[in-house]
Design a protein around this motif. Sequence first.
Motif, mmCIF file in Angstrom:
data_model
loop_
_atom_site.group_PDB
_atom_site.id
_atom_site.type_symbol
_atom_site.label_atom_id
_atom_site.label_comp_id
_atom_site.label_asym_id
_atom_site.label_seq_id
_atom_site.Cartn_x
_atom_site.Cartn_y
_atom_site.Cartn_z
ATOM 1 N N GLU A 1 0.840 -1.202 0.000
ATOM 2 C CA GLU A 1 0.000 0.000 0.000
ATOM 3 C C GLU A 1 0.872 1.249 0.000
ATOM 4 N N VAL B 1 2.613 1.712 -3.378
ATOM 5 C CA VAL B 1 1.705 2.334 -4.356
ATOM 6 C C VAL B 1 1.602 3.836 -4.105
ATOM 7 N N SER C 1 4.415 2.839 -11.519
ATOM 8 C CA SER C 1 3.066 2.938 -10.974
ATOM 9 C C SER C 1 2.219 1.739 -11.405
ATOM 10 N N HIS D 1 0.796 -1.024 -8.698
ATOM 11 C CA HIS D 1 -0.655 -1.215 -8.592
ATOM 12 C C HIS D 1 -1.040 -2.683 -8.819
ATOM 13 N N LEU E 1 -0.088 -4.957 -5.831
ATOM 14 C CA LEU E 1 -1.071 -4.880 -4.748
ATOM 15 C C LEU E 1 -2.377 -5.564 -5.141
ATOM 16 N N ALA E 2 -2.749 -5.427 -6.407
ATOM 17 C CA ALA E 2 -3.964 -6.104 -6.876
ATOM 18 C C ALA E 2 -3.845 -7.619 -6.684
ATOM 19 N N ARG F 1 -11.592 -4.429 -4.907
ATOM 20 C CA ARG F 1 -10.433 -3.521 -4.818
ATOM 21 C C ARG F 1 -9.311 -3.986 -5.746
ATOM 22 N N GLU G 1 -10.131 -2.790 -9.206
ATOM 23 C CA GLU G 1 -9.903 -1.348 -9.350
ATOM 24 C C GLU G 1 -8.418 -1.035 -9.525
ATOM 25 N N LEU G 2 -7.589 -1.678 -8.712
ATOM 26 C CA LEU G 2 -6.147 -1.434 -8.810
ATOM 27 C C LEU G 2 -5.599 -1.913 -10.148
ATOM 28 N N GLU H 1 -6.291 0.636 -12.731
ATOM 29 C CA GLU H 1 -5.350 1.755 -12.625
ATOM 30 C C GLU H 1 -4.005 1.385 -13.224
#
Length: 563
Positions: free
Chosen positions: A160, A163, A189, A193, A196-197, A208, A211-212, A215
Amino acid sequence: MPPASAAAASPSPSPAELDRLRAALWRLLAAGARNDGAFLAVADDVDDVLASSTDPYWTAWRAALAARRGLADGDCEAANEAVTAAREALHGCLPSAWTALALAYLAHLEVTADHVDAAMLMAVDASLQTDEPSAQEPSRPLLLAHRWLSLALAGLDLEELAVAHAGRAQRVAAQLPDLDDRWRTLLLSAQQHVELAQTLHRRGDQQRAHELAEEAIASAEAARALDREPRPAEADLLDVVQAWAMTCTGDLDGAIGPLRRVQRHVQADGGVWLRGYTDLVLARLLARLAARDGDRIRGEEAVELLVDASGAFAASGDRRRYRQCLLELGRNTADLGRPAEALHWLEAYRADTGRAHARGRELWAEMFVRRSRLREAERQAAVLRRHALEDPLTGLGNRRSAERRLAGLRFGEEPLSLAVVDVDRFKEVNDGASHTQGDVVLRRVADLLREHSRTGDEVFRWAGDEFLVLLPTATEAQAVVIMERLRAAVAAADWGDLRLTEPVTVSVGVATASPVEEGQPDPAVGWRALFDTADLLLFSAKRSGRNRVRAPGGGPADGRSGA
């Protein structure tokens, strides 16, 4: 500019030398985090340039280069000693984006060496320095500080935070003209992302994770839209990251073709780390396809790819992803109904994880936040202490600071002089021009007093337009000469840019406490008596026509000739 030294030691590099040093630093950082071949290709040239400066900041980078070389050569002891030397050199540097960059790079080296505790502490320090007011102007050092911090934090499993710093790097890069930096920051980036996804998908937070991943795809597409031709390895990594992001959005069938193509290219021409990274991503995609379709063949291929990836990460020193491969091998072989093999991989994972990693990412995240808050509290306390003792207009010590200093003086051991300085007709400046112009006058007078004082003399703003100058070891005659120099500097200054009816001048009163002969009683004089004497002499200078210095034994009669 790199940060100033906290203490006057070695001279700062000349502009030409500074250009060479910065060019060497950019080459060092461009070598990347994992490519030992690229790093060693430039290491000797960079080392020669960094060795030319004795400035603490560049000394720190020379030590960081030695640490990176030690890691590339497998000499952990040398790397540890070099990191310690770099950290000590940075103690002599003031907080800035440049210092944050050096700390972030060292944090990443410590992650590479698997020194989790040391990496965490340096990452905290680097993160706090990026928040310093002096580091807020968009600059390449600030951009790269966030970049290396993001890489270090990802290596600590603080995804987190990784990111967040990648996002901050992207915002800085958008304000800078360099397309290469902007492209690499968008790649970073996208990668952070999607990392983390992947983690959130494994934990069951599918929304979530989706969404990541979206991105990540947006960052990858933004990189492709730039008018910049990436190097082959960079282009391959972007392809892998985007295919992985597609996987995390659930588009498994759309991702498999592009990922197969880039994997064939990377296996033929890519470096060790990139081959491992590509195999890891393809293995994850195949494992999902195997679970969806009940396809055992793809499940077996995923295991084979994970074995290859673990070897590549072990060879390139990426212990974090090596451990990820071991864990996923345990899970995947268990899913294939091979419990003995799964136990083997999970035991290997547990053994390599060790005490520090067993604490879990939540504990590290909590530690990072708590330490950051403590450091921030310390910084705020230092700011409050400084504001309590500093005049905000001139930057000089204020009356409270002066009284503290005066109360600690010891009289009788050596001569000591005190001068009270007052701006002549200052009320007329405020009334005739404006209070804003009056503030400018006070700041300039303060700067002139600082500039023309001796080293070791101390200047304070006492109140309003009145200043105090403490002159340790100065006899009355010496103090009068010094204060006459300060008076003349104010009178000769250029005030033409201000709407003033007359040039600015100052009047000065000087008082001196003389040393006491051995065997004689201690003097009864204290700082208040000394101040009162100087203040009365200032009043005398004002009544005598202003723009002059007065002392008990006499002083210059006016601003142009001695008494």
